[in-house]
Design an enzyme around this catalytic site. Structure first.
Site, PDB file in Angstrom:
ATOM      1  N   ASP A 145       5.518   1.235   2.057  1.00 25.08           N
ATOM      2  CA  ASP A 145       4.803   1.757   3.229  1.00 25.08           C
ATOM      3  C   ASP A 145       3.390   2.125   2.797  1.00 25.08           C
ATOM      4  O   ASP A 145       3.060   3.290   2.598  1.00 25.08           O
ATOM      5  CB  ASP A 145       5.521   2.985   3.796  1.00 25.08           C
ATOM      6  CG  ASP A 145       4.751   3.602   4.958  1.00 25.08           C
ATOM      7  OD1 ASP A 145       4.857   4.831   5.164  1.00 25.08           O
ATOM      8  OD2 ASP A 145       4.002   2.850   5.632  1.00 25.08           O
ATOM      9  N   GLY A 186       2.190   3.589  -7.250  1.00 26.90           N
ATOM     10  CA  GLY A 186       3.459   2.878  -7.058  1.00 26.90           C
ATOM     11  C   GLY A 186       3.603   1.668  -7.957  1.00 26.90           C
ATOM     12  O   GLY A 186       4.700   1.357  -8.436  1.00 26.90           O
TER      13      GLY A 186
END
Ligand code: SAM
Length: 284
Positions: free
Chosen positions: A158, A141
């Site tokens: 998350d 990410g």
């Protein structure tokens, strides 16, 4: 012959939590982490990464609804959403319940987590991975936000706790790059751990984020299977101060999008930003 009673243990520093299980559904050491999926007596199917509970069928909605609906209903018109992590698909599921969403990009580092979540956790992802608005990217990410030129209305991080592959998702560099990927009115939320057991995560996040975003507000809610139970997330934005939003405004939006929930409601939304005194003192 005595039947072999099986337990799965979550160890956290000086705390050990045990769950009696019916069996192990899946276990593997992937390139990134130790993945366990077990069937527990009390919480249904449970996903653990590196021995830490990530989600369970019985209480996943506490977390997924608060991580998604707080930013999505605070934003005036959330069309473009970026999810970092979220391999079980619970965040994606709740994001796609907002009809305004045109695109939801989910960047997950470990394709194994998505593969077996599709197979063993359909009650959590509920077909979200197949939605035409969903784009699933298997990548780190942090590298993704560094390289992408996409911009987003809402970014939801998350990730597990700051261990293993997730460590980089708690870095100042990552937050600065997320900040650059936000549209005007853009919002970033991320989980910041348990109030009782992970105080350093909240202190660290506050120290770093308040130098990057104009509005940084923690909110508190319950997640029974997360260590300590009383859990937190942080809401960050340049233009939206979540403490200025009234519950009737939220109720109007909930009605507009016909959002039915199991934990979340406008009162809990507004109330979650009213922090316990010890937590306010921690952030001073
Ligand atoms: N809700 C859980 C929590 O609060 O602990 C997290 C659930 S979700 C399963 C976490 C996901 O983040 C995992 O699937 C893991 O593979 C993924 N992940 C960890 N590090 C990552 C990274 N650097 N980039 C993208 N995904 C990552």
């Amino acid at each position: 012959m005595t039947k072999h009673v099986q337990w799965v243990k979550e160890k956290w520093k000086n705390i050990e939590t045990r769950y009696r299980i019916k069996g192990v559904l899946y276990e593997e050491k992937s390139e990134f982490q130790h993945i366990q999926l077990v069937d527990t007596h009390e919480y249904g199917k449970m996903l653990l990464l590196d021995g830490i509970v990530q989600t369970t069928e019985k209480d996943e909605f506490f977390y997924h609804e608060m991580m998604v609906h707080v930013p999505m209903l605070a934003h005036p018109d959330p069309k473009q959403v970026l999810i970092i992590g979220g391999g079980d698909g619970g965040i994606l599921r709740e994001v796609l319940r907002h009809p305004q969403v045109e695109k939801a990009v989910m960047v997950e580092i470990d394709s194994n987590v998505v593969d077996f979540s599709k197979k063993y956790l359909p009650s959590i992802n509920n077909g979200a991975f197949e939605d035409e608005r969903a784009k699933i990217v298997f990548a780190d990410g942090a590298e993704y936000v560094e390289k992408t030129n996409g911009t987003y209305d809402v970014v939801i991080v998350d990730s597990p706790d700051p261990i293993g592959p997730a460590r980089v998702l708690f870095s100042e560099k990552f937050y600065v790059q997320v900040h650059q990927r936000l549209n005007s009115n853009g919002i970033m939320v991320r989980q910041t751990g348990s109030l009782q057991i992970q105080a350093d995560e909240q202190k660290q996040a506050h120290k770093v984020l308040k130098n990057i975003f104009t509005h940084v507000a923690f909110y508190v809610y319950c997640v029974p299977t997360y260590i300590g139970g009383l859990f937190s997330s942080v809401f960050c934005s340049e233009s939206i101060n979540p403490k200025n939003i009234r519950s009737d405004e939220i109720q109007t939006k909930v009605t507009e999008v016909s959002l039915e929930t199991t934990y979340y409601n406008p009162g809990i939304h507004i109330g979650s930003f009213h922090l316990p005194e010890f937590f306010k003192n921690r952030l001073k």
